[in-house]
Design a protein around this motif. Structure first.
Motif, mmCIF file in Angstrom:
data_model
loop_
_atom_site.group_PDB
_atom_site.id
_atom_site.type_symbol
_atom_site.label_atom_id
_atom_site.label_comp_id
_atom_site.label_asym_id
_atom_site.label_seq_id
_atom_site.Cartn_x
_atom_site.Cartn_y
_atom_site.Cartn_z
ATOM 1 N N VAL A 50 0.999 -1.085 0.159
ATOM 2 C CA VAL A 50 -0.184 -0.151 -0.067
ATOM 3 C C VAL A 50 0.968 1.217 -0.139
ATOM 4 C CG1 VAL A 50 -1.899 1.244 1.311
ATOM 5 C CG2 VAL A 50 -1.842 -1.261 1.258
ATOM 6 N N HIS A 51 0.534 2.280 -1.018
ATOM 7 C CA HIS A 51 1.179 3.498 -1.055
ATOM 8 C C HIS A 51 0.169 4.412 -0.871
ATOM 9 C CE1 HIS A 51 4.733 0.808 -2.804
ATOM 10 N NE2 HIS A 51 5.385 1.726 -2.500
ATOM 11 N N TYR A 52 0.520 5.764 -0.366
ATOM 12 C CA TYR A 52 -0.331 6.813 -0.635
ATOM 13 C C TYR A 52 0.198 8.137 -1.154
ATOM 14 C CZ TYR A 52 1.604 9.001 3.818
ATOM 15 O OH TYR A 52 2.406 9.673 4.751
ATOM 16 N N ASP A 53 -0.520 8.884 -1.404
ATOM 17 C CA ASP A 53 0.006 10.550 -1.882
ATOM 18 C C ASP A 53 -0.308 11.147 -0.645
ATOM 19 O OD1 ASP A 53 0.309 12.863 -2.937
ATOM 20 O OD2 ASP A 53 -1.269 12.439 -4.661
ATOM 21 N N PRO A 54 0.759 11.830 -0.232
ATOM 22 C CA PRO A 54 0.538 12.785 0.980
ATOM 23 C C PRO A 54 -0.247 14.226 0.769
ATOM 24 C CG PRO A 54 2.920 12.654 0.390
ATOM 25 C CD PRO A 54 2.124 11.766 -0.443
ATOM 26 N N VAL A 55 -0.070 14.429 -0.501
ATOM 27 C CA VAL A 55 -0.977 15.496 -0.831
ATOM 28 C C VAL A 55 -2.412 15.453 -0.865
ATOM 29 C CG1 VAL A 55 -1.272 17.439 -2.624
ATOM 30 C CG2 VAL A 55 1.108 16.430 -2.313
ATOM 31 N N THR A 56 -3.009 14.348 -1.490
ATOM 32 C CA THR A 56 -4.257 14.248 -1.716
ATOM 33 C C THR A 56 -5.024 13.205 -0.532
ATOM 34 O OG1 THR A 56 -4.101 12.521 -3.302
ATOM 35 C CG2 THR A 56 -4.285 14.656 -4.117
ATOM 36 N N GLY A 57 -4.062 12.427 -0.097
ATOM 37 C CA GLY A 57 -4.483 11.251 0.808
ATOM 38 C C GLY A 57 -4.975 9.701 0.049
ATOM 39 N N GLU A 58 -4.861 9.900 -1.311
ATOM 40 C CA GLU A 58 -5.075 8.784 -2.136
ATOM 41 C C GLU A 58 -4.299 7.593 -1.990
ATOM 42 O OE1 GLU A 58 -5.471 7.673 -6.971
ATOM 43 O OE2 GLU A 58 -4.879 9.676 -6.484
ATOM 44 N N ARG A 59 -4.840 6.461 -1.882
ATOM 45 C CA ARG A 59 -4.056 5.276 -1.411
ATOM 46 C C ARG A 59 -3.975 4.238 -2.769
ATOM 47 N NH1 ARG A 59 -4.107 3.622 3.982
ATOM 48 N NH2 ARG A 59 -4.163 1.361 3.315
ATOM 49 N N ARG A 60 -2.912 3.660 -3.048
ATOM 50 C CA ARG A 60 -2.953 2.967 -4.141
ATOM 51 C C ARG A 60 -2.448 1.363 -3.855
ATOM 52 N NH1 ARG A 60 -0.395 6.051 -9.451
ATOM 53 N NH2 ARG A 60 -2.335 7.114 -10.101
ATOM 54 N N TYR A 61 -2.853 0.477 -4.334
ATOM 55 C CA TYR A 61 -2.257 -0.867 -4.010
ATOM 56 C C TYR A 61 -1.585 -1.481 -5.012
ATOM 57 C CZ TYR A 61 -6.113 0.008 -0.778
ATOM 58 O OH TYR A 61 -6.812 0.473 0.434
ATOM 59 N N MET A 62 -0.180 -1.528 -4.963
ATOM 60 C CA MET A 62 0.822 -2.103 -6.011
ATOM 61 C C MET A 62 1.294 -3.277 -5.781
ATOM 62 S SD MET A 62 3.104 1.529 -6.131
ATOM 63 C CE MET A 62 2.313 3.046 -6.535
ATOM 64 N N LYS A 63 1.169 -4.206 -6.797
ATOM 65 C CA LYS A 63 1.636 -5.551 -6.868
ATOM 66 C C LYS A 63 3.183 -5.639 -6.868
ATOM 67 C CE LYS A 63 -2.732 -7.242 -8.274
ATOM 68 N NZ LYS A 63 -3.313 -8.117 -9.405
ATOM 69 N N LYS A 64 3.642 -6.393 -6.161
ATOM 70 C CA LYS A 64 5.228 -6.543 -5.906
ATOM 71 C C LYS A 64 5.490 -7.753 -7.021
ATOM 72 C CE LYS A 64 7.398 -4.832 -2.865
ATOM 73 N NZ LYS A 64 8.494 -5.006 -1.534
#
Length: 92
Positions: A78-92
């Motif tokens: 899980v990654h997030y954008d500190p500006v918008t708070g949006e979360r992304r789920y990135m496969k490894k």
């Protein structure tokens, strides 16, 4: 599939309304109005809710959260954008 079906129905209603208008019938207005509304709504929905891909240049920060995706079995971080708070789920 639903979008295409709604678009076909809207175009069909509009075509019926146009046919009745050309034939000089008095009941053409509801067909034209509702057919036009349906076509415009389906097309507007596609434009309005498209995915926004312009924010790739911002730095994504890892939250440290990891889990296994139940569908694929792959590890997801899980990654997030500190500006918008949006979360992304990135496969490894």
């Amino acid at each position: 599939m639903l979008r295409i079906s709604l678009l076909i129905c809207g175009l069909g209603l509009t075509a019926i309304g146009m046919y009745l208008w050309i034939r000089d019938k008095c009941a053409f207005q509801p067909f034209l109005i509702w057919g036009g509304i349906l076509v415009v709504a389906v097309l507007f929905e596609r434009w309005r809710y498209r995915r926004n891909e312009h924010n790739h240049d911002r730095p994504w920060q890892s939250t440290g959260e990891k889990f296994e995706d139940p569908e694929t079995g792959q590890t997801v971080e899980v990654h997030y954008d500190p500006v918008t708070g949006e979360r992304r789920y990135m496969k490894k």
